[in-house]
Design a protein around this motif. Structure first.
Motif, PDB file in Angstrom:
ATOM      1  N   GLN A  68       0.843  -1.181   0.000  1.00 37.48           N
ATOM      2  CA  GLN A  68       0.000   0.000   0.000  1.00 37.48           C
ATOM      3  C   GLN A  68       0.885   1.240   0.000  1.00 37.48           C
ATOM      4  O   GLN A  68       2.025   1.206   0.448  1.00 37.48           O
ATOM      5  N   ALA A  69       0.338   2.344  -0.538  1.00 36.91           N
ATOM      6  CA  ALA A  69       1.132   3.558  -0.677  1.00 36.91           C
ATOM      7  C   ALA A  69       0.214   4.770  -0.612  1.00 36.91           C
ATOM      8  O   ALA A  69      -0.972   4.690  -0.923  1.00 36.91           O
ATOM      9  N   ALA A  70       0.776   5.882  -0.191  1.00 39.20           N
ATOM     10  CA  ALA A  70       0.108   7.186  -0.227  1.00 39.20           C
ATOM     11  C   ALA A  70       0.962   8.121  -1.066  1.00 39.20           C
ATOM     12  O   ALA A  70       2.188   7.971  -1.128  1.00 39.20           O
ATOM     13  N   PHE A  71       0.320   9.091  -1.729  1.00 37.89           N
ATOM     14  CA  PHE A  71       1.074   9.967  -2.611  1.00 37.89           C
ATOM     15  C   PHE A  71       0.453  11.356  -2.610  1.00 37.89           C
ATOM     16  O   PHE A  71      -0.712  11.554  -2.226  1.00 37.89           O
ATOM     17  N   SER A  72       1.230  12.340  -3.053  1.00 41.61           N
ATOM     18  CA  SER A  72       0.750  13.702  -3.247  1.00 41.61           C
ATOM     19  C   SER A  72       1.549  14.325  -4.374  1.00 41.61           C
ATOM     20  O   SER A  72       2.690  13.936  -4.632  1.00 41.61           O
ATOM     21  N   MET A  73       0.928  15.323  -5.039  1.00 37.51           N
ATOM     22  CA  MET A  73       1.593  15.972  -6.166  1.00 37.51           C
ATOM     23  C   MET A  73       1.198  17.444  -6.178  1.00 37.51           C
ATOM     24  O   MET A  73       0.021  17.789  -6.127  1.00 37.51           O
ATOM     25  N   THR A  74       2.207  18.336  -6.215  1.00 33.47           N
ATOM     26  CA  THR A  74       2.000  19.773  -6.336  1.00 33.47           C
ATOM     27  C   THR A  74       3.019  20.322  -7.329  1.00 33.47           C
ATOM     28  O   THR A  74       4.073  19.713  -7.536  1.00 33.47           O
ATOM     29  N   PRO A  75       2.733  21.489  -7.932  1.00 32.12           N
ATOM     30  CA  PRO A  75       3.719  22.070  -8.840  1.00 32.12           C
ATOM     31  C   PRO A  75       5.039  22.401  -8.160  1.00 32.12           C
ATOM     32  O   PRO A  75       6.101  22.321  -8.782  1.00 32.12           O
ATOM     33  N   ASN A  76       4.994  22.777  -6.885  1.00 35.01           N
ATOM     34  CA  ASN A  76       6.223  23.164  -6.192  1.00 35.01           C
ATOM     35  C   ASN A  76       7.003  21.953  -5.694  1.00 35.01           C
ATOM     36  O   ASN A  76       8.222  21.892  -5.826  1.00 35.01           O
ATOM     37  N   ASP A  77       6.315  20.977  -5.098  1.00 32.23           N
ATOM     38  CA  ASP A  77       6.992  19.836  -4.488  1.00 32.23           C
ATOM     39  C   ASP A  77       7.134  18.650  -5.432  1.00 32.23           C
ATOM     40  O   ASP A  77       7.877  17.713  -5.128  1.00 32.23           O
ATOM     41  N   GLY A  78       6.437  18.665  -6.569  1.00 30.61           N
ATOM     42  CA  GLY A  78       6.507  17.534  -7.474  1.00 30.61           C
ATOM     43  C   GLY A  78       5.756  16.330  -6.925  1.00 30.61           C
ATOM     44  O   GLY A  78       4.781  16.461  -6.173  1.00 30.61           O
ATOM     45  N   PHE A  79       6.218  15.139  -7.282  1.00 29.90           N
ATOM     46  CA  PHE A  79       5.563  13.896  -6.877  1.00 29.90           C
ATOM     47  C   PHE A  79       6.222  13.352  -5.622  1.00 29.90           C
ATOM     48  O   PHE A  79       7.443  13.165  -5.569  1.00 29.90           O
ATOM     49  N   ILE A  80       5.421  13.092  -4.603  1.00 35.14           N
ATOM     50  CA  ILE A  80       5.896  12.524  -3.335  1.00 35.14           C
ATOM     51  C   ILE A  80       5.038  11.309  -3.035  1.00 35.14           C
ATOM     52  O   ILE A  80       3.812  11.369  -3.151  1.00 35.14           O
ATOM     53  N   ALA A  81       5.686  10.206  -2.664  1.00 33.98           N
ATOM     54  CA  ALA A  81       4.939   8.990  -2.363  1.00 33.98           C
ATOM     55  C   ALA A  81       5.638   8.245  -1.238  1.00 33.98           C
ATOM     56  O   ALA A  81       6.834   8.433  -0.974  1.00 33.98           O
ATOM     57  N   GLY A  82       4.876   7.397  -0.587  1.00 34.06           N
ATOM     58  CA  GLY A  82       5.436   6.580   0.484  1.00 34.06           C
ATOM     59  C   GLY A  82       4.502   5.436   0.802  1.00 34.06           C
ATOM     60  O   GLY A  82       3.301   5.495   0.523  1.00 34.06           O
ATOM     61  N   GLY A  83       5.061   4.353   1.385  1.00 34.36           N
ATOM     62  CA  GLY A  83       4.244   3.202   1.726  1.00 34.36           C
ATOM     63  C   GLY A  83       5.116   2.040   2.167  1.00 34.36           C
ATOM     64  O   GLY A  83       6.239   2.235   2.669  1.00 34.36           O
ATOM     65  N   HIS A  84       4.601   0.845   1.963  1.00 25.73           N
ATOM     66  CA  HIS A  84       5.419  -0.328   2.300  1.00 25.73           C
ATOM     67  C   HIS A  84       4.973  -1.532   1.467  1.00 25.73           C
ATOM     68  O   HIS A  84       3.828  -1.624   1.023  1.00 25.73           O
ATOM     69  N   TRP A  85       5.947  -2.433   1.280  1.00 23.78           N
ATOM     70  CA  TRP A  85       5.734  -3.719   0.627  1.00 23.78           C
ATOM     71  C   TRP A  85       5.900  -4.808   1.685  1.00 23.78           C
ATOM     72  O   TRP A  85       6.719  -4.691   2.598  1.00 23.78           O
ATOM     73  N   ARG A  86       5.139  -5.870   1.506  1.00 25.59           N
ATOM     74  CA  ARG A  86       5.313  -7.034   2.386  1.00 25.59           C
ATOM     75  C   ARG A  86       5.258  -8.296   1.538  1.00 25.59           C
ATOM     76  O   ARG A  86       4.289  -8.509   0.793  1.00 25.59           O
ATOM     77  N   VAL A  87       6.318  -9.109   1.630  1.00 26.01           N
ATOM     78  CA  VAL A  87       6.403 -10.378   0.909  1.00 26.01           C
ATOM     79  C   VAL A  87       6.494 -11.489   1.942  1.00 26.01           C
ATOM     80  O   VAL A  87       7.302 -11.416   2.877  1.00 26.01           O
ATOM     81  N   GLU A  88       5.693 -12.527   1.769  1.00 25.93           N
ATOM     82  CA  GLU A  88       5.645 -13.606   2.753  1.00 25.93           C
ATOM     83  C   GLU A  88       5.909 -14.948   2.086  1.00 25.93           C
ATOM     84  O   GLU A  88       5.363 -15.240   1.013  1.00 25.93           O
ATOM     85  N   ASN A  89       6.776 -15.748   2.751  1.00 23.81           N
ATOM     86  CA  ASN A  89       7.004 -17.162   2.410  1.00 23.81           C
ATOM     87  C   ASN A  89       7.186 -17.357   0.900  1.00 23.81           C
ATOM     88  O   ASN A  89       6.503 -18.147   0.260  1.00 23.81           O
ATOM     89  N   THR A  90       8.144 -16.635   0.366  1.00 24.65           N
ATOM     90  CA  THR A  90       8.367 -16.647  -1.076  1.00 24.65           C
ATOM     91  C   THR A  90       9.558 -17.522  -1.438  1.00 24.65           C
ATOM     92  O   THR A  90      10.563 -17.549  -0.719  1.00 24.65           O
ATOM     93  N   SER A  91       9.418 -18.216  -2.570  1.00 22.52           N
ATOM     94  CA  SER A  91      10.511 -19.012  -3.111  1.00 22.52           C
ATOM     95  C   SER A  91      10.798 -18.542  -4.525  1.00 22.52           C
ATOM     96  O   SER A  91       9.888 -18.112  -5.241  1.00 22.52           O
ATOM     97  N   MET A  92      12.078 -18.653  -4.934  1.00 20.80           N
ATOM     98  CA  MET A  92      12.454 -18.193  -6.264  1.00 20.80           C
ATOM     99  C   MET A  92      13.707 -18.891  -6.728  1.00 20.80           C
ATOM    100  O   MET A  92      14.526 -19.344  -5.924  1.00 20.80           O
ATOM    101  N   TRP A  93      13.809 -18.995  -8.056  1.00 19.64           N
ATOM    102  CA  TRP A  93      15.046 -19.451  -8.676  1.00 19.64           C
ATOM    103  C   TRP A  93      15.991 -18.271  -8.813  1.00 19.64           C
ATOM    104  O   TRP A  93      15.593 -17.184  -9.208  1.00 19.64           O
ATOM    105  N   LEU A  94      17.252 -18.500  -8.499  1.00 23.56           N
ATOM    106  CA  LEU A  94      18.276 -17.491  -8.689  1.00 23.56           C
ATOM    107  C   LEU A  94      19.170 -17.900  -9.848  1.00 23.56           C
ATOM    108  O   LEU A  94      19.124 -19.038 -10.318  1.00 23.56           O
TER     109      LEU A  94
END
Length: 862
Positions: free
Chosen positions: A599-625
């Motif tokens: 999930q993420a939150a964001f804001s955009m203004t002409p002076n500050d530009g694009f600002i965003a923030g949030g977090h990712w969560r990954v659980e019990n993941t397997s992958m080939w390397l």
């Protein structure tokens, strides 16, 4: 004689009787007599008069126009010696219909003013309350009298209107004071002056002076106007009292045929904008009816700014004013300059219709054009408003209405917008206006080409955008890039501007062939659908969703308050395999299973530009390397993006936990915490801490890795089992068992070293075993060397130290000292061995991994 006296007596008695009868019936015959002198639609009525204290008292006198009370007098008291009248109330209704049969075209005989004043007897009149409708706000009391010392004087006193005026013995009209408060209860006008009355009513006064004072509350300025004349010449002036500055100076002259204003000047300054100019005006046949007057003139306005001086001229050729059917041609030409802006004006026009509500039609070549610098960052290259054929009246604008706008903004780039439509009696929130629009832009800040087109309407208070299609060839902003994004309307966008039922709604859809995050991470073709609801374009909420073939829908909420766009997005929990494209391909990582939530939150203004923030969560993941396999991955990533800078773990660190990683070595229970910014800086570095894992029967830990790096990060080895290491290395000539500890100072950006000053020592005894065939082959080739090597065939090592260095080219240098003995020999001779080896670990790694990589490839693909 007797006969004459008798006749005289009877005549006197008859006269007395007749007077008594007339007095008794005065209320009946007076209206009949008055009817001969009043218009047909007007009648007189009065109550029975009576004498009271030597005064004639009439309770009510009324003039009626039809069924309407036109003039009404209440409680009238009249005394003859001296002549005096007292009236309690005078009510006049100007709303009554007055169908007089007087011919307006009939010539009016001039009246001798002097004779009229001289014929007025000595009298006095007092009216306690004068109420004239519809001007009831100006009711008050009236005194009017004439005596031996003063020919005529009038006084009026009310809450919103006062007047004191008199006519002197030499027939001079003096206005001592006149003050009126206008209906808005804010503007007050005061007037004083004197003038010489003319002989006849059709003549102008020979000389006079009139002065008035008033204040404009909108700009809080106090003004004084003065009109003075002598014979047929005079001057009208207007002075700003606060600044003692003359704003208007109009010399005028009057003849039997014309009124002329020549060399008139004016000036004004408000909001720091000084303007001035001249006035020339001529009215021919001024003493005739309005329709026969011929008016011509010229008015100009001078301005000065950074781009020099400018002159704007209003020209009125000789024209007649017709109240019912006006037809006047005029022109407004020139320039206006203000600050760094220029306005070109070329408006030939025609005034038609009734004079009280005329319409202005702009003739061919009518054009308004503006250009210049609006602000330090915004340049108006051109704004064109062609007006040929357009008409402007009291009801609004009608005809073709178009505009062309070209602007250049220092940050966003250059824009060109075209608007073309048709209006019908249109003013904001009234009438109708239908229009099409199109445009394009080049936006260096987004490295994009932009285009737009559509159509809409403005009907009454409802503003509708019926169609819209707009987009870019691409968008690149920081680490975000989009390929061919397009925005269209899926439901018309409507704005109801009536405050009582304000509403703003519509539906949009945004598509893009690809959304790129950084250089290698991306989402394939995306679709964003959004519904808009609110009160106005400066106050609305947005609800939408983003989806691709595999991802989503990602729920998006937003709010625009006129200055800032704010919102949040939530990715529902789903399989991590949907986000395979977000992992750079060169990492060689293939997601197999696991769950992801973000999930993420964001804001955009002409002076500050694009600002965003949030977090990712990954659980019990397997992958080939690329060189192994990873299982049991748990990952929490809090992040923030501003000005193309990622802040990782602003309040709590990024946490990585892995149960098992199979590579050249098998690692388990891996932990790592990360905090800082990317790209990193000296002020806000990237710090990797709490790094640890189990490997080769022991543990490996890293205290702190800082980037940019100042000091070495110490990799600590604890109880690493050498037998497992040599098994993995697949060395057949010898085997080593036992555990070692060590420290490896690790560098990221050292110009020479990867590891500098590293060491390893035994933790307890070590055992070295040489392969029997290997030893026998040495003895066979060299007897003395074979004798020495036999001491090492089974060596119990009591002390071991290895110094390790690795250059940034991968050259490994190891210096080893071994001290021990061969317990299988009859004589336990001590062995001191100094050993040194150099090897390129990058080449060694590739050679060791070839076999395992082949096995993994076969397993994964078969």
């Amino acid at each position: 004689m007797k006969r004459a006296l008798k006749i005289l007596l009877w005549a006197f008695i008859g006269s007395i009787t007749l007077l008594v009868l007339l007095w008794i019936n005065i209320a009946r015959w007076t209206p009949i007599v008055a009817a001969y002198f009043l218009p047909p639609s007007v009648s007189l009525s009065l109550t029975e008069p009576r004498l009271n204290n030597k005064q004639l008292f009439i309770e009510q006198v009324t003039l009626n126009s039809g069924n309407c009370h036109w003039v009404e007098l209440n409680n009238v008291r009249l005394s003859l010696f001296p002549l005096h009248a007292k009236i309690n109330n005078l009510n006049v209704s100007l709303n009554c219909p007055n169908e007089s049969n007087i011919d307006n075209n009939e010539a009016v005989t001039p009246i001798n003013i002097i004779e009229l004043i001289d014929s007025i007897p000595l009298f006095s009149l007092v009216i306690d309350n004068v109420n004239i409708q519809p001007w009831s706000n100006y009711q008050g009391s009236l005194w009017l009298y004439k005596n031996e010392k003063l020919p005529l004087k009038v006084q009026y006193r009310g809450e919103n209107l006062t007047l004191t005026s008199s006519i002197t013995e030499n027939y001079q009209l003096i206005i001592n004071d006149f003050a009126i408060l206008l209906p808005d209860q804010k503007q007050k006008i005061e007037l004083a002056g004197d003038l010489q009355l003319p002989l006849m009513t059709d003549q102008m006064p020979e000389n006079g002076v009139l002065e008035t004072q008033f204040r404009l509350t909108g700009i809080e300025k106090f003004f004084q106007a003065k009109l003075q004349w002598q014979h047929n010449e005079g001057i009208l002036t207007l002075v700003d009292v606060d600044n003692a500055k003359e704003l208007l100076h109009l010399p005028w002259s009057l003849s039997a045929e014309s009124l002329n204003i020549t060399q008139g000047i004016w000036q004004w300054q408000d909001a720091g904008i000084p303007i001035q100019g001249g006035i020339t005006l001529q009215i021919d046949n001024w003493n005739n009816s309005l329709s026969n007057m011929v008016i011509s003139g010229r008015l100009n306005m001078l301005t000065q700014a950074k781009k020099g001086k400018a002159n704007l001229v209003l020209t009125l050729p000789p024209s007649q004013f017709n109240l019912l059917n006006t037809d006047i041609t005029f022109s407004l030409n020139g320039q206006v300059k203000y600050d760094d802006m220029v306005l070109d004006i070329n408006l030939p026009a025609r005034l038609t219709g009734q004079l009280i509500s005329p319409a202005v039609t702009f003739l061919p070549s009518s054009l308004l054009r503006a250009y210049g610098r609006v602000s330090p960052t915004l340049v108006l290259q051109e704004a064109r408003l062609p007006l040929a054929g357009t008409s402007l009246g009291a009801e609004g604008i009608s005809g073709r209405l178009q505009a062309i706008l070209k602007i250049k903004e220092q940050y966003w780039g250059a824009f060109a917008i075209h608007l073309d439509g048709n209006a019908n009696k249109f003013t904001p929130d009234n009438g109708k206006w239908f229009w099409n629009y199109w445009g394009n832009a080049k936006l260096p800040s987004l490295d994009a080409q932009w285009d737009i087109k559509g159509r809409g309407s403005w009907q009454g208070t409802l503003l509708t955008l019926n169609s819209l299609t707009t987009g870019f060839d691409q968008i690149k902003y920081g680490l975000l890039a989009m390929s061919s994004p397009r925005l269209i309307l899926t439901k018309p966008l409507q704005w109801q501007r009536d405050e009582n039922k304000a509403n703003f709604n519509g539906s949009l859809q945004l598509t893009s062939n690809k959304m790129q995050f950084g250089e290698y991470s991306y989402l394939p073709k995306i679709t964003v659908s959004a519904d808009i609801k609110g009160k106005s374009p400066a106050n609305f909420q947005l609800k939408g969703d983003l989806s691709t073939k595999e991802v989503g829908p990602i729920i998006i909420f937003g709010r625009w308050d006129g200055e800032r766009l704010r919102g949040e997005a939530r990715w529902p929990e789903q399989s991590v395999t949907a986000f395979q494209t977000l992992i750079p391909e060169d990492l060689g990582i293939e997601l197999r299973r696991g769950k992801l939530f973000s999930q993420a939150a964001f804001s955009m203004t002409p002076n500050d530009g694009f600002i965003a923030g949030g977090h990712w969560r990954v659980e019990n993941t397997s992958m080939w390397l690329k060189d192994g396999e990873l299982n049991g991955l748990d990952f929490v990533l809090p992040w923030r993006l501003k000005n193309s800078t990622w802040t990782l773990g602003e309040k709590s660190s990024v946490k990585l936990r892995i149960k098992q990683l199979t590579n050249l070595f098998e690692l388990s229970d891996i932990t790592a915490d990360l905090m800082g910014t990317y790209p990193p800086s000296e002020i806000k570095p990237l710090e990797l801490s709490n790094v640890g894992f189990k490997m080769l029967g022991g543990e490996v830990n890293l205290d702190l890795l800082r980037w940019p790096q100042h000091d070495a990060a110490i990799i600590k080895l604890h109880q690493i089992e050498l037998s497992q290491l040599f098994t993995i290395l697949k060395v057949s000539q010898f085997a080593v068992s036992g555990k070692v500890n060590g420290e490896l100072p690790f560098y990221l950006n050292n110009p020479e070293w990867i590891v500098k000053g590293g060491w390893m020592e035994n933790n307890g005894s070590l055992t070295l075993r040489l392969d029997t065939q290997f030893v026998e082959s040495i003895k066979k080739d060299n007897i003395s060397a074979g004798s020495a090597i036999s001491w090492l065939q089974y060596l119990e090592i009591q002390r071991s130290r290895t110094d390790v260095n690795v250059t940034n080219l991968g050259l490994l240098t190891m210096k080893t000292i071994l001290e021990g003995f061969n317990s299988q020999e009859k004589k336990k001779r001590e062995v001191h061995l100094n050993y040194q080896q150099e090897e390129n670990i990058f080449q060694l790694w590739r050679s060791l991994r070839f076999g395992s990589s082949l096995e993994e490839w076969l397993e994964k693909n078969l």
